[in-house]
Scaffold this active site. Structure first.
Site, PDB file in Angstrom:
ATOM      1  N   SER A  87      10.628  -0.175 -18.884  1.00 10.19           N
ATOM      2  CA  SER A  87      10.584  -1.622 -18.679  1.00 10.19           C
ATOM      3  C   SER A  87      11.848  -2.207 -18.060  1.00 10.19           C
ATOM      4  CB  SER A  87      10.287  -2.329 -20.001  1.00 10.19           C
ATOM      5  OG  SER A  87       8.925  -2.173 -20.331  1.00 10.19           O
ATOM      6  N   ASN A 175       2.952  -5.857 -20.340  1.00  9.07           N
ATOM      7  CA  ASN A 175       2.982  -5.256 -19.010  1.00  9.07           C
ATOM      8  C   ASN A 175       1.980  -5.905 -18.051  1.00  9.07           C
ATOM      9  OD1 ASN A 175       5.043  -3.404 -19.514  1.00  9.07           O
ATOM     10  ND2 ASN A 175       3.630  -1.882 -20.339  1.00  9.07           N
ATOM     11  N   ASN A 367      12.927   9.007 -25.700  1.00  8.45           N
ATOM     12  CA  ASN A 367      12.688   7.650 -26.162  1.00  8.45           C
ATOM     13  C   ASN A 367      13.184   7.547 -27.602  1.00  8.45           C
ATOM     14  OD1 ASN A 367      11.792   5.140 -26.907  1.00  8.45           O
ATOM     15  ND2 ASN A 367       9.651   5.479 -26.342  1.00  8.45           N
TER      16      ASN A 367
END
Length: 388
Positions: A87, A175, A367
């Site tokens: 992002s 998104n 992540n």
């Protein structure tokens, strides 16, 4: 013991500190020690295979590379390693929309349906580009439904979608929301999104290693991400992935983008300067966090607790009542701007403070929790600003 080195120092399985020297060797060694002492335990705690860290201080760049981009091949992270930005891609998308506005071809206050006939007569007659770009369009979801697999299905989804709340009243991170803003910007400019990004943003800023589709010539530099099970993975394509989470880049390119936002001398493209300023403008407030176009900001100085609250799971996954700023809050020098980003195998964080002329980029091929990224960046930035 960690020491400054223009190459790589092997300590166990960790590659420590590929470092770009500036003029003051003592100062550089102090910066390197600070970054190493912060990043080494972070990587150990979260089993991060590789990281690239880039810091800008008063217009000087410092680069640090750790660990492996590809564990199976034993490929080290270098200045050329490409990471998935997740992002963090949104702040680049926002800049393109800002560029279209500064060039006079659209306005953030325009209804979304104005730029796509297929949306006329839908809820997007009443939803502006600004509301799409700030996740306040009426609670579009975090992701598209699994059934949306192509452009036709995507447009059908938008046509049928109904807001859960009045546009501009609530923020729900999404998104499909900011992705549609980028899609409509490209529709208005009449070229493919990826081509527009290259021509309007990457080339003028000198971002030579930023890609939506990594070319064959750069595949050797494209890191593998690693799942919780330590399986090598890369992002899967999806609808509006480029606009929302699809950029791959180096820490150096992302730092160059950050420096452009701090208005380091050299950016002579006035429409682009205005475009970047539009993304740093504050449009909505949520507690201590101000939502810009992609960027999120806080009055500076900012506490770690404020940053953690503004980047919490509640802010990402839940709907929050919005306080629209009228007029919008102009870009601030005394502000802390930041953005997180992740894919299943990568985690990143970007932050900068214009008044301090300091910025940081953390890119990792796992992540790991936002809290850990923010704590590490805040620790480094605080130490550098308290001990200039």
């Amino acid at each position: 013991m960690l020491a400054a080195n223009s190459g790589l120092i092997m300590t166990g399985s960790l590659l420590i500190g590929s470092f770009a020297w500036a003029s003051d060797a003592t100062e550089n060694a102090d910066i390197e020690a600070l970054v190493n002492d912060t990043i080494a335990p972070l990587m150990a705690e979260h089993r991060i295979p590789g990281m690239a860290v880039a810091v800008s201080i008063g217009g000087q760049q410092h680069y640090f590379n750790y660990g492996e981009a590809d564990q199976e091949a034993g490929t080290p992270v270098t200045d050329e390693t490409l990471f998935e930005l997740g992002s963090i891609s949104k702040i680049f998308t926002a800049a393109l929309t800002g560029y279209a506005q500064s060039s006079g071809v659209l306005s953030l206050s325009d209804p979304a349906s104005q730029y796509l006939p297929a949306l006329e007569g839908s809820a997007f007659d009443e939803i502006t580009l600004l509301e799409l770009g700030t996740y306040t369009a009426g609670e579009l979801p975090l992701q598209f439904p699994d059934a949306v697999q192509n452009e036709e299905q995507m447009l059908d989804y938008y046509r049928q979608w109904q807001p859960e709340s009045p546009p501009g009243s609530h923020r729900l991170y999404s998104n499909p929301s900011i992705g549609l803003m980028g899609y409509l910007t490209a529709q208005r400019l009449g070229q493919p999104f990826e081509m527009l990004m290259e021509e309007a943003l990457f080339a003028p800023l000198g971002l030579e290693h930023s890609y939506y589709q990594v070319p064959e010539s750069q595949q050797d530099h494209y890191a593998y991400g690693y799942s919780k099970e330590d399986k090598p993975i890369r992002v899967n394509p999806g609808m509006l992935d480029a606009q929302a989470y699809g950029l791959k880049s180096t820490a150096a390119d992302v730092l160059t983008f950050v420096e452009a936002h701090m208005e380091v001398p050299g950016l002579d493209d006035e429409p682009l300067r205005q475009a970047l300023a539009a993304t740093r403008t504050g449009y909505f407030e949520f507690g201590d966090m101000t939502q810009g176009l992609g960027w999120e900001s806080y009055a500076y100085p900012v506490t770690l607790e404020q940053l953690l609250a503004g980047n919490s799971l509640e802010m990402i996954l839940e709907s929050n009542a919005a306080n629209r700023l009228t007029p919008p809050l102009a870009p601030r020098q005394e502000a802390f701007y930041n953005k997180t980003g992740a894919t299943n195998g990568f985690g990143g964080y970007v932050a900068f403070v214009p008044s301090e002329q300091i910025g940081i980029v953390l890119l990792a091929n796992r992540n790991y929790p936002n809290q850990a990224r923010i704590e590490a960046a805040h620790h480094i930035l605080t130490a550098l600003t308290e001990n200039p």
